[in-house]
Design a protein around this motif. Sequence first.
Motif, PDB file in Angstrom:
ATOM      1  N   GLU A 159       0.846  -1.194   0.000  1.00  0.00           N
ATOM      2  CA  GLU A 159       0.000   0.000   0.000  1.00  0.00           C
ATOM      3  C   GLU A 159       0.878   1.238   0.000  1.00  0.00           C
ATOM      4  N   GLY A 160       0.329   2.321  -0.531  1.00  0.00           N
ATOM      5  CA  GLY A 160       1.060   3.586  -0.603  1.00  0.00           C
ATOM      6  C   GLY A 160       2.084   3.647  -1.722  1.00  0.00           C
ATOM      7  N   GLN A 161       2.088   2.640  -2.592  1.00  0.00           N
ATOM      8  CA  GLN A 161       3.054   2.631  -3.701  1.00  0.00           C
ATOM      9  C   GLN A 161       2.660   1.564  -4.719  1.00  0.00           C
ATOM     10  N   HIS A 162       3.239   1.666  -5.902  1.00  0.00           N
ATOM     11  CA  HIS A 162       3.148   0.626  -6.925  1.00  0.00           C
ATOM     12  C   HIS A 162       4.567   0.190  -7.262  1.00  0.00           C
ATOM     13  N   THR A 163       4.935  -1.023  -6.941  1.00  0.00           N
ATOM     14  CA  THR A 163       6.255  -1.547  -7.300  1.00  0.00           C
ATOM     15  C   THR A 163       6.187  -2.056  -8.738  1.00  0.00           C
ATOM     16  N   GLU A 164       6.725  -1.260  -9.661  1.00  0.00           N
ATOM     17  CA  GLU A 164       6.539  -1.548 -11.086  1.00  0.00           C
ATOM     18  C   GLU A 164       7.089  -2.907 -11.495  1.00  0.00           C
TER      19      GLU A 164
END
Length: 444
Positions: A53-58
């Motif tokens: 949560e709080g991010q997108h790990t590409e």
Amino acid sequence: MAKKIVVLGAGESGVGAAVLALKEGYEVFVSDMSAIKPEYREELDCRKIDYEEGQHTESRILAADEVIKSPGIPNDAPIILKVRDRNIPVISEIEFAGRYSSSKMICITGSNGKTTTTSLIYHIFKMAGLDVGLAGNIGNSLALQVAEEPHDYYVIELSSFQLDNMYDFKADIAVLMNITPDHLDRYGYDMQNYVDAKMRVIRNQTQDDAFVFWNDDPIIQRELKKYGITARLYPFAEAKAAGLAAYVEDGEVCFTGKDSFNMEQESLALNGRHNLYNSMAAGISAKIAGIHNDTIRKALQTFKGVEHRLERVARVRGVDYINDSKATNVNSCWYALQSMPVKCVLILGGKDKGNDYSEIAELVREKCCGLVYMGLHNEKLHSFFDGFGLPVADVQSMKDAVDAASAMAENGQIVLLSPCCASFDLFKSYEDRGDQFKVCVRAL
């Protein structure tokens, strides 16, 4: 090796999709740019589903074999564009759930009326004793129900956002209430893009399926000519005409076809023209499903209505307060104003989605005795309505809106919250907006 499913968005839709994907043997990863609500985090934790949560790990997202996108994420979001650049399929939770269910799907869409119609169909099916689930924009996630609580029937409210990413899914009964401008900010301010999304409700239908629609909608009529529709057609309208599945004549709602029946319009639980259409669409859908006429009639007479949709809150010092917070577009407000029996103070405003207020101009002049503009940016409202000569007030909280409207309204009049706009400038959701309205009214 298990196929990798990445779910973007960890709300009701996303978590449900993740639970179903895990059950079906996929390797699942859930990613949400925002904080995940505690109840959804708990569901993921107890099933040991991997999430962030709080991010997108590409690197993890772009390693997916397929991405399930929550409807709130725009198709042009940066992470979606990168996913598409890799030719990774992007689907909706509804599309995914449909792969693992052979149940009958009754799917309802439209710019206005879909929540009431969906709830009404569900009410009729429940009263008929059928094993039915409520899903889509309301109820529980379809994917979660398919995974853990399967039903024989599902009644599903579908937004244009959900329809956008549906490809092989098929509605056994498709219901299209109307098409009017809405969400144009998500569709490049191109009405046809939005129309195309709505028409996807009939995608993949065959001659064994049914299409229920409002016959007098000019956009629907135009679009019908473009499609080689093989589904059985069930149009409805207010005035009697050949080929209609339902219409009104001499104060009675007439349901036609095999085992036809009539019922007095005044006996319908829901009032107003828009609710007449909702009741006809629901009754037709129930007849197609083989539900007995007596059950349909009783259900249409006993339905309690939908919260935040022309919901009567209270009468305070002779003034009726009505919560129509679900009116997030101009056409929905038109229906609300059209049903007002006396003069009203209209509370409107919020996050504008490309609104054209000319649709309600005549009704505002006829029905309104005051306007309360509620939002962070009310310039467009001032520009359009200030010349009408009505008292106006600018507010940026619900308490101030209710106080201002209360000061304008006289004994025997109505205060109507019917905002025409999305809620996200001042509120978490239209439900939050409606709940705050009710709290403030009851505190008067």
